[in-house]
Design a protein around this motif. Structure first.
Motif, short mmCIF file in Angstrom:
data_model
loop_
_atom_site.label_atom_id
_atom_site.label_comp_id
_atom_site.label_asym_id
_atom_site.label_seq_id
_atom_site.Cartn_x
_atom_site.Cartn_y
_atom_site.Cartn_z
N LEU A 226 -32.62 -13.29 -37.96
CA LEU A 226 -31.30 -13.50 -37.38
C LEU A 226 -30.44 -12.25 -37.51
CD1 LEU A 226 -28.98 -15.37 -36.32
CD2 LEU A 226 -28.55 -15.97 -38.71
N ILE A 227 -30.60 -11.49 -38.57
CA ILE A 227 -29.75 -10.33 -38.81
C ILE A 227 -30.30 -9.09 -38.12
CG2 ILE A 227 -28.82 -8.81 -40.60
CD1 ILE A 227 -28.87 -11.23 -42.49
N GLU A 228 -31.62 -8.80 -38.29
CA GLU A 228 -32.12 -7.50 -37.87
C GLU A 228 -33.04 -7.53 -36.66
OE1 GLU A 228 -34.30 -5.99 -41.15
OE2 GLU A 228 -36.08 -7.20 -40.77
N ALA A 229 -33.40 -8.70 -36.15
CA ALA A 229 -34.32 -8.74 -35.01
C ALA A 229 -33.61 -8.29 -33.73
CB ALA A 229 -34.89 -10.15 -34.85
N LYS A 230 -34.38 -8.19 -32.70
CA LYS A 230 -33.82 -7.80 -31.41
C LYS A 230 -32.80 -8.84 -30.97
CE LYS A 230 -35.15 -6.20 -26.80
NZ LYS A 230 -36.27 -5.99 -25.85
N LEU A 231 -31.63 -8.34 -30.52
CA LEU A 231 -30.48 -9.16 -30.15
C LEU A 231 -30.01 -10.01 -31.34
CD1 LEU A 231 -31.39 -10.32 -26.53
CD2 LEU A 231 -29.95 -8.42 -27.25
N GLY A 232 -30.28 -9.52 -32.52
CA GLY A 232 -29.75 -10.16 -33.70
C GLY A 232 -28.30 -9.75 -33.94
N ILE A 233 -27.80 -10.09 -35.11
CA ILE A 233 -26.38 -9.83 -35.39
C ILE A 233 -26.10 -8.34 -35.37
CG2 ILE A 233 -24.60 -10.05 -37.16
CD1 ILE A 233 -25.88 -12.67 -38.00
N LEU A 234 -26.95 -7.53 -36.04
CA LEU A 234 -26.72 -6.09 -36.07
C LEU A 234 -26.93 -5.48 -34.69
CD1 LEU A 234 -28.35 -4.99 -39.46
CD2 LEU A 234 -25.93 -5.09 -38.89
N ASP A 235 -27.91 -5.93 -33.98
CA ASP A 235 -28.17 -5.39 -32.63
C ASP A 235 -27.00 -5.66 -31.71
OD1 ASP A 235 -29.50 -4.05 -30.76
OD2 ASP A 235 -31.16 -5.45 -30.51
N LEU A 236 -26.47 -6.88 -31.75
CA LEU A 236 -25.31 -7.20 -30.92
C LEU A 236 -24.08 -6.42 -31.38
CD1 LEU A 236 -25.72 -11.07 -30.56
CD2 LEU A 236 -26.16 -9.33 -28.83
N LEU A 237 -23.96 -6.18 -32.63
CA LEU A 237 -22.82 -5.40 -33.13
C LEU A 237 -22.89 -3.97 -32.62
CD1 LEU A 237 -20.33 -5.21 -34.96
CD2 LEU A 237 -21.86 -4.69 -36.87
N ASP A 238 -24.08 -3.34 -32.68
CA ASP A 238 -24.22 -1.99 -32.15
C ASP A 238 -23.96 -1.95 -30.64
OD1 ASP A 238 -24.81 -1.15 -34.67
OD2 ASP A 238 -26.98 -1.12 -34.39
N GLU A 239 -24.40 -2.95 -29.95
CA GLU A 239 -24.19 -3.00 -28.49
C GLU A 239 -22.72 -3.12 -28.18
OE1 GLU A 239 -25.36 -5.92 -24.77
OE2 GLU A 239 -26.56 -5.97 -26.61
N GLU A 240 -22.00 -3.92 -28.95
CA GLU A 240 -20.56 -4.08 -28.70
C GLU A 240 -19.82 -2.79 -29.05
OE1 GLU A 240 -17.34 -6.22 -27.29
OE2 GLU A 240 -19.47 -6.74 -27.28
N CYS A 241 -20.34 -2.03 -30.01
CA CYS A 241 -19.68 -0.77 -30.37
C CYS A 241 -19.80 0.25 -29.24
CB CYS A 241 -20.27 -0.20 -31.66
SG CYS A 241 -19.83 -1.13 -33.13
#
Length: 1865
Positions: free
Chosen positions: A506-521
C-alpha cells in the motif's frame, strides 16, 4: 486465542483458587482468583481480586473466551519470557514489571529479542569489569544485558564467518542511542584495533558529534535522536576493528525552524550560545539562546542537569580527535551561527500585501552574510523575490510575507541539512581504512513506531520504515524456529504468522501512497487535498487503508502495531523540500571554501563505494540534482531508496534485536506505566515473537534438566533404568495423555504452552502430598509423645499429692494434742504470774507510801534551810549572768562580723583558686607562704613564751603577796586575838574574789592562746596538704603530657610503618605491572616481526584477548609502546641491522636505566644501614672485649687486604703500561731518526735488547718473590708450631689476619707490592736483621735464615697494619662521599615528587603521556652518558686485561718451574706447600668451557632441555651448573665471558618461555631455576647480608672479581615475568572449570532443582561439546600444579603466593558469575558453595598451604554463600546480614538479594521492603561503586632469599645433559 484454548484444554482446569488475568482499564491486566469451580456452560466466573473484593466476570459462551491463566510464582521474574509456561500478553507484562520494579533489572530476553526498559537513572552495570565478565560467555549463561547481545554478535561473526547486525529500535526516549553506544563500546573494548590508529576511540568519538548535531530535547526525551543511523564497524581477519562507516536516515529538518512547546532545537545551537563568550567566538556575534527565534520557540532553553558549555567542549574534542582542522571547526560554527542570525532577520510586509522588504541596516542579516561570506545586497534582494522562468522570458516576482518566511525557513533547513551531510561524510572519511575488510557488525539505531494526536509526513516515513523492519523481523523469527525444529528432528508444522506485505505494498507499490505523492508533487497546481482525494479514490478498497468519517484531508493506515491517522496538510511541501535556486547560487559564490563546497554540483552525486561484503554503501543525505527551481528527487523517493539499501544490508547479515521500552512519559526513575508499556510491546514486535513461539512448542527442556526437575514424579522401579531419555519418555506418556502436547527431540523435549505449568502443578501436588504425609506423621508422633508425657506427669502428681495430704493430716493431729498441752501449761503460768504481780505491787506501794511521807517532812525542812542559800547564790548568779550575756553578745557580734569577712575572703579565694593562673601563682608562691607561716608560728611561740613568763612572774608575785597578807593577817590575829572585826572578813573575801578573778582571766588567756595556736597549726597543715596536692596534680599533668606525647609518637610511628608498608606494596605492584607491560610490548614486537615475515596469513578465527584492548590500558602506570619508540617498520629495520640479540639487550639496558632511581635509593638505604651498624660497632667497642675486636679487625683486614691487592695490581699495571709506552715511543723516534739518516736498525735492536733485559729482570724479581713467599709460609707455620715453647719470639703483637690461610697468588702479589712501595724501609729492616744475625741473635734451634724470615714477617705485618689504617680512613672518607651522594639523590627525588604532583593536576591521558615523555627523555640522556662512559672504560679495561693476562701467565709459568726446581732441595721446608697443591687438585665447584662451546651449552642446558630428563636429580640442577660456569669465568677474570653467558642464558629462557607459553610444567621449571640462579648469585656474592647461613666451604665458592648486582636485577625481572606467565597459564586452565564446578555442578546430589529455561538455552547459542566440570576436576588440576612445583624445587613461599592468586581468581570469577546470574542465586546454591569452599579449605590444610592467605581471599564468596542461606524477613535478619557481610559491598549485597530466586513454590521471595531496609542500614558504608571483582588483579609477588645448603663441589652432572665439554676445575 488458540494458545489460550490449548492452555485450558490440558493442564489446570478452572477450579477454585485458580489464578487468572482479567482486563482492567487502568492497569491493562489485573490478577484474580476463582472463589468456586467453573463448570462448562456457565456465563460468569466468581472472582476475588487482590484487594479482596469480589467480582463477577462475564464469559461469552459462544466464543468460549476464558480468561488467561496466571503462571506459577516460581516462574515469575524469569530472564527469558519464553521460559514462561503460559505465553500471553498479561504474563509478559507482569514479568517485565516484576523484574523492573522489584529487582531493578532493565534487561529481559524475549526469545531472540532483548527488551531494554529505560530506568531514567544511571546504573553501575556498564563498567570495564562487566564487559570482561560477559566476554566469551554464552548468551544464556549470564543475566540479560546489551553486552550479551554484542558478545553473541561478535562470537557468531568469528565462528560463522558471517556479517552481523544489531537492530536497536524504540520510541523517542526509550534509550536507543544509549544502547547502541554501549554496544559499540563493547566492540571497541573487546576487539581492540589492529594498529596504533585507535580507530575504536574514533568510533566512540563520533557519538558526541552526532548527538550535538542530530539530537534535541522533546517532550518525551531530553536527548532524542531526530535521525536514524546505521554504523558498520569493520574487522580484519583477526577480528580487530579496522574502520567504520555511518549512514543516516531522515533528519528532522523542520526542527531547525520550529519547535513545539517545552522542546528545543538541536543541541549544537545551545552549546554554541553557551560558549559565545570565548575569545575565538566573538566574531560569531552570538548572545544567549533566548535572543534567537530559531532557538527559543519551545520556551525553556535549558535542560536540567545538562551543561551546554561542557558538552560543547566535548564536541570540539571529538572534532579534533576525528581530524577536523581548527579552521574547519570555526567554519562549521560560523554556518551554525548564521542559521540563528537568519531566523532573527526581520521581514516587513508592504501595504499591498504582495511584497516584502528587509531593512538595509538589519544587524542579523549583516551577520548572516558576513559569517557565510556572501554579498549582503543580493541576499537581501533574493530573500524577498523569486525568479520565474517561462519558455519565452524570465522575470522577477515579489513574494508575500508568508512566502518569504517559508523561503527563509527552507533555506535554513537546507543549509543545516547540507552541513549535517558534510559532517557525516567527514566522519566516514576519518573512520575509513585502506585495509581489507573481512567482516563487519552493523548497529542500527532507528526510530520506533510513532503515533501522535497529529501525525504528518515524518511519522509516515518512520512507520513505513518500521513496517519494513517488522517484516524482516517476523521472517527471521519464523526461520529460527524452523531451524530449531529441524535440528532437533521434530515434525515441522506450518505456523501462521502475521505478514505485513499488503501494508508495505500500500505504501511503496506502484500507484501506492508514495507514488501518488510524488506524482502530485510534479503537478504545477498540486495540493494536499487533491492528493488525499486521489488516495480515497485509489485505495478505498484496501483493508489497510481507511478514510476518517469527519475529515476529507486525513487518511488512516492500518499498521502492524496500530491504526494511525495522518493529516495530509504539509505532505507535498515536505516531500518537495523546495529551495530557490537564486539563494543557492549566492551561497555557491561564497568566499569561504567550505560554504561553497556544501552547495556545489560536484557534491550532488556521491559515487557508491562497495564494501568487502558486496553491499554498496552510499550516503543517506539527499543528493542534489541540477534543476531550475527545485530538486528532482523527492524526500519520499530518497527515503524509500535508502530504506531498500538498508534492508538489503540487513538481509545479508545475521540480525540481533534490541527493543527499547519507555516505562513512563514523566521520565521518572523506575516507574512503570502498564498502558504505555503494552502499547510499545505491541508496536515493537515482542508480542508477535511470543505469539509465534506459543503457536509451536515454546517450552524446551534438556533431558538431563527435565530428569533432575521432575524425578519426584518418576516411579521407583523406573529409576532403575540408566537411560534417562527412556525414563523421560515413559514418564511423559503416563502424565500427559495427549501426544500432541509434547515432542521428543534429539537433545531436548518440546512442550506446548501450559504443559510446563501442568507439570509444575503435578510436582507441587506431589510435594504437597508428601508434605502432608510428613506433617501428619510428625504431628501424630508429637501428640503421642505429648500424651505419654502428660500421663506420666499426672501419675506422678497424684502420688505426690496423696502423700502430701496424708502427711498434712498426721501433722494436724500432732499439732492439736500439743496445743492442748501448751494451753494448759500456759494458762497455769499466766495465773501464777498475775498473783505474783499483784503481791509485789502491793508491797511496793506500801513501801513507797511510807517513804514518801517521811521524805516529804524532811524535804520541807531542808527546803526551808536551803532557800536562803539559793537566794544568795541566785542573786550572785543573776549578776554574773548579766555580765556574761553582755560579754557573750559582744563576742558573738565580733565572731559574726569576722565570719562574714572570712566567708567573703574564702569565696574570693575559691574563685581565684579555680583559675589556672591562681594555681600557677599558688604553686610559685606556696613555699614562700609556708616559710612565712613558719616564721609567724615561731614569732607567736616566742610571744607565747614571753607571755607565759610574764604570767608565771605575776603568779609568783601574787602568791608572794598572798603569803605576805596571810602572814600579816596571822600577825594581826595574834595581835588582836579573837576580836576580829567584820571589816577584815570582808577584806579577806574581797581579796579572795580578786584572786579568783585573776585565776579566771588567766584561764581565759590560756584558752585563747591555745585555741589560736591550734587554729594556726591547723591552717598550716591545710596549706601544706593543699601544696602537696597541687604538687601531685602538677606531676600527674606532666606525666599525662609525657605519656600522651609517647603515645602520639608510638601511634605516629605505627602509622608511618603501615604507610611505608603500603607504599612498598604499591611500589612493588607498580613495578611488576611495568615488567608485565614490558613483556607485553616485547611480545607485541615479536608478533609484528612475525607478521612482517609472513607472506600469507593463516585463515581461521584467532580472537584477540579481551585484556589487550587498546581503548584503555588496565595499567595505570606509564608504559612504552611501539608507537612512542618509533614506527613499527623502522623498529624492524633497526633490529635487522643490529641483530636480534643486541636489540634485546638494548631493551634490557633501557629497562635497567628506567629503574635507576629506585636502585640508587636502595643503595642509599643499604649504605646508611651499614654506616649505622659501623657507628654502633665503633661506639660499643671496648678494649676488654678482645674477641669482638678480633672479629671486627678480621672484617677490616679482609676489606683492607682486598683493597691493597687491587691497588697493587693497578699500580703495577699502570707502571708497566707507562714503561711500555715510553719504550715504544723511544723505539719509534729512534727508528724514524736512523731510517732518515742511514737506514741502520742498530738503535731499534738495542731498544729491543733493553726490553728483553727488563723482562728478564722482571722474571728474576718474580723468582725472588716466589722464594720469599715460600719462606714466609714455612716460617709462619714453624712459628705457630713453636708458639707454646718459645713465647719470646712471638712477643710482638700480630695482625689478626695472620692466622688465616693465604693463597699463593695473593701472598706473592701482596709481598711484591710491599717490596715496591716500601723498599727503603725494608732495606733498613734487612740491615737490622743482618746486624742481629752477626751478633748471634738466633737462639739455638733456629737457623739465622729462619729468624730473619720471622723478623721480616713481623715487619710486613706492621706495614700492612699501617696501610690498612690508612685504608680505613679512606673508607670513612668514601662513606662521607656516599652520604653526600645520598643527599643529592634525596634532592632529585624531591624534584621528581614535585613533578609528579604537577602531573596529578592533569587528565589521566595527559598524565600518562607527560610521564612517558619525561621518563623517555631522562632515560635517553642517562643512557647516552652511560654508554659513552662504558665505551671508554671498556677500551681501557681491555688494554689493561691483555697486559695483565700476559704477565700473569709468565708469573704462573715461572712459579711452576721454580717450585719444581726447588722441590728436591728443600723438601723438608715445602711439605705444607705440597699438601696445598694436592688440595687444589680436588673439585673446586667450578666448570670450565671454551668460548665456542657457549652456544652448545645454552642449547643443551636451556633451549632444548626437557624437565622430564632431570627427574630424580637435584632440583634446579641447570641453575647450579650455570652458576659454576659463571664462577669459573669470574675466577679467570673474564668479564666478557660472564656477560655473554648470562645474556645468552636470559635470552634462551625467554625463547623457551615464548615457545612453551601454555606449558605449566616448563614455565614452573624455569621459574624455579631462575629463582635458584638468582639465589646463588646472592648467596655467593660476597655480601655479608646473604652469607649468614653459609658454611665455611660455601664461603670459598663466592665470586672474587665481579659484582653481578645488575644481573641480579635483570634475573629478578625475568622471574616476575615467568611468575606472571605461570599464573596466566594456571588461570587459563582453571577458569573454564570454575563456574561449572563451583556453581552448576551438584556436589551434593539432589539438593538443587533445575528451573525452566528459556529460548536462550537453545543449542544454536551454545558451544558444542560438554563443558561441565565438577569440583574434583579443580582439585585434581591444583594437585597437578602443586606436585609439579614441589618436584621442581620451587620455593615454598612462591608456591604459597601462586595458590593465593589462584584462589583469588576462583573467588572473583565465581562471585562475578553469581552477581550476573539469576538462576544460581538460590538457597541450594549457597549450600553447594559452602560445601565446595570447605572442600577447597580442606585441600589447603592437607597440602599445608593454609598459611598462604588463600582462604582470606575467598571471604567475599563465603559471605555470599551465607547470605543466600540466611533468613531474609525481619529487621533482625537485616541487622544480622549487615554485620555478617563485611567483605561484600553494598551494591553486591543488594544485587544478590534482588537476584535471589526460590527454586520451588514453598520458598518466599525477598521483599522490596526488606531490601530497602538493608540499603538504609548500609548507607554509612563508604564502599566502592564497582559491582564486580577484578578477576585479572594480580598480587605483587615477593621472592624471599632462600639459600641452598648444597655445596658446588657435591653436585654431579648427569650424562643425559650431553655436557661432556665442561671440565671440572
Amino acid at each position: 486465542m488458540d494458545a489460550l484454548v490449548e492452555s485450558h484444554s490440558q493442564g489446570p482446569s478452572l477450579i477454585q483458587y485458580t489464578r487468572v488475568w482479567i482486563p482492567d482499564p487502568d492497569e491493562v491486566w489485573r490478577s484474580a482468583e476463582l472463589t468456586k469451580d467453573y463448570k462448562e456452560g456457565e456465563k460468569s466466573l466468581q472472582l476475588r481480586l487482590e484487594d479482596e473484593t469480589i467480582q463477577e466476570y462475564p464469559i461469552d459462551v459462544q466464543k468460549n473466551q476464558l480468561p488467561f491463566l496466571r503462571n506459577p510464582d516460581i516462574l515469575v521474574g524469569e530472564n527469558d519470557l519464553t521460559a514462561l509456561s503460559y505465553l500471553h500478553e498479561p504474563a509478559v507484562l507482569h514479568n517485565l514489571k516484576v523484574r523492573f520494579l522489584e529487582s531493578n533489572h532493565i534487561y529481559t530476553y524475549c526469545g531472540i529479542v532483548l527488551v531494554a526498559i529505560n530506568p531514567y537513572e544511571q546504573l553501575p552495570i556498564y563498567g570495564q569489569d562487566v564487559i570482561y565478565a560477559y566476554s566469551g560467555q554464552n548468551m544464556g549463561d549470564m543475566d540479560p544485558h546489551i553486552f550479551a547481545v554484542a558478545e553473541e554478535a561478535y562470537k557468531q561473526m568469528a565462528r560463522d564467518e558471517k556479517n552481523q547486525s544489531i537492530i536497536v529500535s524504540g520510541e523517542s526516549g526509550a534509550g536507543k542511542t544509549v544502547s547502541a553506544k554501549y554496544a559499540m563500546r563493547y566492540f571497541a573494548t573487546v576487539s581492540g584495533s589492529a594498529s596504533d590508529t585507535n580507530i575504536e576511540e574514533k568510533v566512540l568519538a563520533s557519538s558526541p558529534i552526532m548527538e550535538a548535531i542530530g539530537n534535541a530535547k522533546t517532550t518525551r526525551n531530553d536527548n532524542s535522536s531526530r535521525f536514524g543511523k546505521y554504523i558498520q564497524i569493520g574487522f580484519d581477519k583477526r577480528y580487530h576493528i579496522i574502520g567504520a562507516n555511518m549512514r543516516t536516515y531522515l533528519l528532522e529538518k523542520s526542527r531547525v525552524v520550529f519547535q513545539a512547546d517545552d522542546e528545543r532545537n538541536y543541541h549544537i545551537f545551545y552549546q554554541l550560545c553557551a560558549a559565545a563568550s570565548l575569545p575565538e567566538f566573538k566574531e560569531l556575534a552570538l548572545t544567549c539562546a533566548e535572543d534567537f527565534f530559531y532557538a527559543s520557540q519551545g520556551g525553556d532553553t535549558s535542560i536540567e542537569g545538562v551543561d551546554d558549555a561542557e558538552d560543547f567542549e566535548k564536541t570540539r574534542q571529538a572534532f579534533t580527535l576525528l581530524g577536523v582542522r581548527e579552521s574547519h571547526q570555526i567554519s562549521i560554527f560560523k554556518i551554525i551561527a548564521s542559521i540563528l542570525h537568519l531566523g532573527n532577520v526581520e521581514i516587513q510586509a508592504e501595504r499591498d500585501g504582495e511584497s516584502c522588504s528587509i531593512s538595509p541596516g538589519d544587524e542579523h542579516l549583516s551577520n548572516f552574510c558576513r559569517l557565510l561570506g556572501v554579498e549582503h545586497g543580493q541576499m537581501e534582494h533574493w530573500l524577498c523575490h523569486r525568479k520565474l522562468v517561462t519558455t519565452s522570458e524570465t522575470y522577477v516576482k515579489t513574494m508575500s510575507l508568508q512566502q518569504v518566511v517559508n523561503a527563509r525557513n527552507a533555506l535554513a533547513k537546507h543549509i543545516y541539512a547540507q552541513l549535517f551531510g558534510w559532517i557525516v561524510e567527514h566522519i566516514n572519511k576519518a573512520l575509513h581504512t585502506s585495509l581489507k575488510q573481512h567482516s563487519f557488525i552493523g548497529v542500527l539505531d532507528i526510530y520506533g513506531f510513532e503515533t501522535f494526536e497529529v501525525n504528518s509526513f515524518e511519522q509516515f516515513c518512520i512507520n513505513y520504515a518500521n513496517e519494513k523492519l517488522q517484516q524482516q523481523f517476523n521472517s527471521h523469527v519464523f526461520k529460527l524456529e524452523q531451524e530449531e525444529y529441524m535440528k532437533e528432528q521434530i515434525p515441522w508444522t506450518l505456523i501462521d504468522f502475521y505478514d505485513n506485505q499488503p501494508c508495505i505494498d500500500l505504501i511503496e507499490a506502484k500507484l501506492g501512497i508514495l507514488d501518488l505523492l510524488d506524482e502530485e508533487c510534479k503537478v504545477p497546481k498540486g495540493t494536499d487535498q487533491n492528493w488525499a482525494q486521489k488516495l480515497y479514490d485509489r485505495h478505498s478498497g484496501s483493508q489497510h487503508f481507511q478514510k476518517p468519517r469527519m475529515s476529507n484531508t486525513a487518511f488512516i493506515v492500518v499498521h502492524f502495531a496500530d491504526k494511525v491517522e495522518y493529516l495530509s496538510d504539509g505532505f507535498l511541501e515536505k516531500n518537495r523540500d523546495t529551495v530557490y535556486e537564486e539563494q543557492i547560487n549566492i551561497l555557491k559564490a561564497s568566499k569561504f571554501p567550505l560554504v561553497a563546497d556544501l552547495f556545489h554540483d560536484d557534491k550532488d552525486s556521491v559515487p557508491a563505494t562497495a564494501s568487502s561484503s558486496k553491499i554498496s554503501v552510499r550516503s543517506a543525505r539527499p543528493p542534489l540534482k541540477t534543476s531550475n527551481k527545485e530538486h528532482k528527487k523527492t524526500v519520499g523517493h530518497q527515503f524509500r531508496t535508502s530504506l531498500h539499501l538498508l534492508m538489503e544490508t540487513l538481509n545479508a547479515t545475521t540480525p540481533h534485536y534490541v527493543r527499547c521500552i519507555k516505562p513512563n512519559d514523566e521520565k521518572l526513575p523506575f516507574h512503570f506505566d502498564p498502558k504505555r508499556a503494552v502499547q510499545q510491546l505491541r508496536a515493537c514486535g515482542v508480542l508477535e515473537t511470543i505469539r509465534i513461539s506459543a503457536a509451536g512448542y515454546p517450552s524446551r527442556w534438556a533431558y538431563h534438566d527435565f530428569f533432575n526437575r521432575y524425578r519426584v514424579l518418576i516411579k521407583k522401579r523406573e529409576l532403575a533404568n540408566t537411560d534417562k531419555k527412556a525414563i523421560c519418555r515413559s514418564v511423559l506418556e503416563s502424565l500427559i495423555k495427549d501426544p500432541d502436547k509434547f515432542q521428543f527431540g534429539r537433545t531436548k523435549i518440546f512442550f506446548r504452552a501450559g504443559q510446563v505449568a501442568y507439570l509444575e502443578k503435578l510436582r507441587a501436588d506431589k510435594f504437597r502430598a508428601a508434605t502432608i504425609m510428613i506433617q501428619k506423621t510428625v504431628r501424630g508422633w508429637l501428640q503421642k509423645v505429648k500424651y505419654r508425657r502428660l500421663k506420666g506427669a499426672t501419675l506422678t502428681l497424684q502420688r505426690y499429692c496423696r502423700g502430701l495430704l496424708a502427711r498434712r493430716l498426721a501433722e494436724h493431729l500432732r499439732r492439736t494434742r500439743a496445743a492442748v498441752v501448751l494451753q494448759k501449761q500456759y494458762r497455769m503460768q499466766r495465773a501464777r504470774q498475775a498473783y505474783q504481780m499483784v503481791r509485789r505491787a502491793t508491797v511496793v506501794i506500801q513501801a513507797f507510801a511510807r517513804g514518801m511521807f517521811v521524805r516529804r517532812i524532811y524535804h520541807q525542812v531542808l527546803r526551808e534551810h536551803k532557800a536562803t542559800i539559793i537566794q544568795k547564790h541566785v542573786r550572785g548568779w543573776m549578776a554574773r549572768r548579766h555580765f556574761h550575756r553582755l560579754r557573750g553578745a559582744a563576742i558573738v557580734i565580733q565572731c559574726g562580723f569576722r565570719r562574714l569577712k572570712a566567708k567573703q575572703e574564702l569565696k574570693a579565694l575559691k574563685i581565684e583558686a579555680r583559675s589556672a593562673e591562681h594555681l600557677k601563682r599558688l604553686n610559685v608562691g606556696m613555699e614562700n607562704k609556708v616559710v612565712q607561716l613558719q616564721r609567724k608560728i615561731d614569732d607567736q611561740n616566742k610571744e607565747f613564751k614571753t607571755l607565759s613568763e610574764q604570767l608565771s612572774a605575776v603568779t609568783s608575785t601574787h602568791a608572794m603577796e598572798v603569803e605576805k597578807l596571810k602572814k600579816e593577817l596571822a600577825h594581826y590575829q595574834q595581835s588582836q586575838g579573837e576580836d576580829s572585826s567584820p571589816q577584815l572578813q570582808e577584806e579577806v573575801e574581797s581579796l579572795r574574789m580578786e584572786l579568783q578573778r585573776a585565776h579566771s582571766e588567766r584561764k581565759v588567756l590560756e584558752d585563747t592562746h591555745t585555741r589560736e595556736k591550734d587554729e594556726l597549726r591547723k591552717r598550716v597543715a591545710d596549706l601544706e596538704q593543699e601544696n602537696a596536692l597541687l604538687k601531685d596534680e602538677k606531676e600527674q599533668l606532666n606525666n599525662q603530657i609525657l605519656c600522651q606525647s609517647k603515645d602520639d609518637f608510638a601511634q605516629n610511628s605505627v602509622k608511618e610503618n603501615l604507610l611505608m608498608k603500603k607504599e612498598l606494596e604499591e611500589e612493588r605492584s607498580r613495578y611488576q605491572n611495568l615488567v608485565k607491560e614490558y613483556s607485553r610490548l616485547e611480545q607485541r614486537y615479536d608478533n609484528l616481526r612475525d607478521e612482517m615475515t609472513l607472506v600469507k596469513q593463516t585463515p581461521g578465527h584467532r580472537r584477540n584477548p579481551s585484556n589487550q584492548s587498546s581503548l584503555e590500558s588496565d595499567s595505570n602506570y606509564p608504559s612504552i609502546s611501539t608507537s612512542e619508540v618509533g614506527d613499527t617498520e623502522d623498529a624492524l629495520q633497526q633490529v635487522e641491522e643490529i641483530g636480534l640479540e643486541k636489540a634485546a639487550m638494548d631493551m634490557t639496558v633501557f629497562l635497567k636505566l628506567q629503574k635507576r632511581v629506585r636502585e640508587l635509593e636502595q643503595e642509599r638505604r643499604k649504605l646508611q644501614v651499614q654506616l649505622e651498624k659501623r657507628e654502633q660497632q665503633d661506639g660499643k667497642r671496648v678494649p676488654a672485649e678482645q674477641p669482638k675486636n678480633d672479629l671486627d679487625l678480621d672484617q677490616d683486614a679482609d676489606l683492607a687486604y682486598n683493597s691493597l691487592k687491587r691497588q697493587e695490581l693497578e699500580s703495577e699495571n699502570k707502571k708497566l703500561k707507562n714503561e711500555l709506552n715510553e719504550l715504544r715511543k723511544a723505539v719509534a723516534d729512534q727508528a724514524s731518526a736512523h731510517t732518515a739518516a742511514h737506514g741502520a736498525p742498530d738503535g731499534y735492536s738495542l731498544l729491543l735488547n733493553q726490553l728483553k733485559l727488563a723482562h728478564e729482570e722482571l722474571e728474576v724479581r718474580k723468582e725472588e718473590v716466589l722464594i720469599l713467599r715460600t719462606q714466609i709460609v714455612s716460617a709462619d707455620q714453624r712459628r705457630l708450631a713453636s708458639k707454646s715453647s718459645e713465647p719470646n719470639i712471638n712477643a710482638r703483637t700480630s695482625w689478626p689476619n695472620s692466622e688465616k690461610h693465604v693463597d699463593q697468588e695473593d701472598a706473592i702479589e701482596a709481598y711484591h707490592g710491599v717490596c715496591q712501595t716500601n723498599s727503603p724501609f725494608l732495606m733498613v729492616e734487612e740491615m737490622e736483621l743482618c746486624r742481629l744475625t752477626e751478633s748471634g741473635w738466633p737462639p739455638e734451634g733456629l737457623t739465622p735464615r729462619t729468624g730473619c724470615l720471622q723478623r721480616t714477617a713481623e715487619v710486613i705485618r706492621r706495614l700492612l697494619e699501617a696501610q690498612l689504617q690508612a685504608q680505613s680512613r679512606e673508607h670513612e672518607e668514601e662513606v662521607e662521599g656516599l652520604k653526600a651522594q645520598v643527599e643529592a639523590l634525596k634532592e632529585e627525588l624531591d624534584k621528581q615528587q614535585q613533578t609528579f604532583c604537577q602531573t596529578l593536576l592533569l587528565s589521566p591521558e595527559a598524565q600518562v603521556e607527560f610521564g612517558v615523555q619525561q621518563e623517555i627523555s631522562r632515560l635517553t640522556n642517562e643512557n647516552l652518558d652511560l654508554k659513552e662512559l662504558v665505551e671508554k672504560l671498556e677500551k681501557n679495561e681491555k688494554k689493561l686485561k691483555k697486559q695483565l693476562k700476559i704477565y700473569m701467565k709468565k708469573v704462573q709459568d715461572l712459579e711452576a718451574a721454580q717450585a719444581l726446581a726447588q722441590s728436591e732441595k728443600r723438601r723438608h721446608e715445602l711439605n705444607r706447600q705440597v699438601t696445598v697443591q694436592r688440595k687444589e687438585k680436588d673439585f673446586q665447584g667450578m666448570l670450565e668451557y671454551h668460548k665456542e662451546d657457549e652456544a652448545l651449552l645454552v642449547r643443551n642446558l636451556v633451549t632444548e632441555l626437557k624437565p622430564q630428563a632431570l627427574a630424580g636429580t637435584v632440583p634446579c640442577l641447570p641453575a647450579y651448573i650455570l652458576y659454576m660456569c659463571i664462577r669459573h669465568a669470574d675466577y679467570v677474570n673474564d668479564d666478557l665471558k660472564v656477560h655473554s653467558l648470562l645474556t645468552s642464558t636470559i635470552n634462551g629462557i625467554k625463547k623457551v618461555l615464548k615457545k612453551h607459553n601454555d606449558d605449566f610444567e616448563m614455565t614452573s621449571f624455569w621459574l624455579s631455576n631462575t629463582c635458584r640462579l638468582l639465589h646463588c648469585l646472592k648467596q655467593y656474592s660476597g655480601d655479608e647480608g646473604f652469607m649468614t647461613q653459609n658454611t665455611a666451604k660455601q664461603n670459598e665458592h663466592c665470586l672474587k672479581n665481579f659484582d653481578l648486582t645488575e644481573y641480579r636485577q635483570v634475573l629478578s625481572d625475568l622471574s616476575i615475568q615467568i611468575y606472571q606467565q605461570l599464573i596466566k597459564i594456571a588461570e587459563g586452565l582453571l577458569q573454564p572449570m570454575i563456574v561449572s564446578a563451583m556453581l552448576e555442578n551438584e556436589s551434593i546430589q539432589g539438593l538443587s532443582g533445575v528451573k525452566p529455561t528459556g529460548y536462550r538455552k537453545r543449542s544454536s547459542s551454545m558451544a558444542d561439546g560438554d563443558s561441565s566440570y565438577c569440583l574434583e576436576a579443580i582439585i585434581r588440576q591444583m594437585n597437578s600444579f602443586h606436585t609439579i612445583m614441589c618436584d621442581q624445587g620451587l620455593d615454598p613461599e612462591i608456591i604459597l603466593q601462586v595458590f593465593k592468586q589462584l584462589f583469588y581468581m576462583i573467588n572473583a570469577v565465581t562471585l562475578n558469575n553469581l552477581l550476573l546470574r539469576k538462576d544460581v542465586c538460590s538457597w541450594s546454591t549457597g549450600m553447594q558453595l559452602r560445601y565446595n569452599i570447605s572442600q577447597l579449605e580442606e585441600w589447603l590444610r592437607g597440602r599445608n598451604l593454609h598459611q598462604s592467605g588463600a582462604v582470606q581471599t575467598m571471604e567475599p564468596l563465603i559471605q555470599a554463600a551465607q547470605l543466600l542461606q540466611l533468613k531474609k524477613k525481619t529487621p533482625e535478619d537485616a541487622e544480622a546480614i549487615c554485620s555478617l557481610c563485611t567483605a561484600l559491598s553494598t551494591q553486591q549485597i543488594v544485587k544478590i538479594l534482588n537476584l535471589y530466586t526460590p527454586l520451588n513454590e514453598f520458598e518466599e521471595r525477598v521483599t522490596v521492603a526488606f531490601i530497602r531496609t538493608i540499603q538504609a542500614q548500609l548507607q554509612e558504608r563508604n564502599d566502592p561503586q564497582q559491582l564486580l571483582l577484578d578477576f585479572k588483579h594480580m598480587f605483587p609477588v615477593l621472592f624471599p632469599f632462600n639459600p641452598s645448603s648444597l655445596t658446588m663441589d657435591s653436585i654431579h652432572i648427569p650424562a643425559c645433559l650431553n655436557l661432556e665439554f665442561l671440565n671440572e676445575v
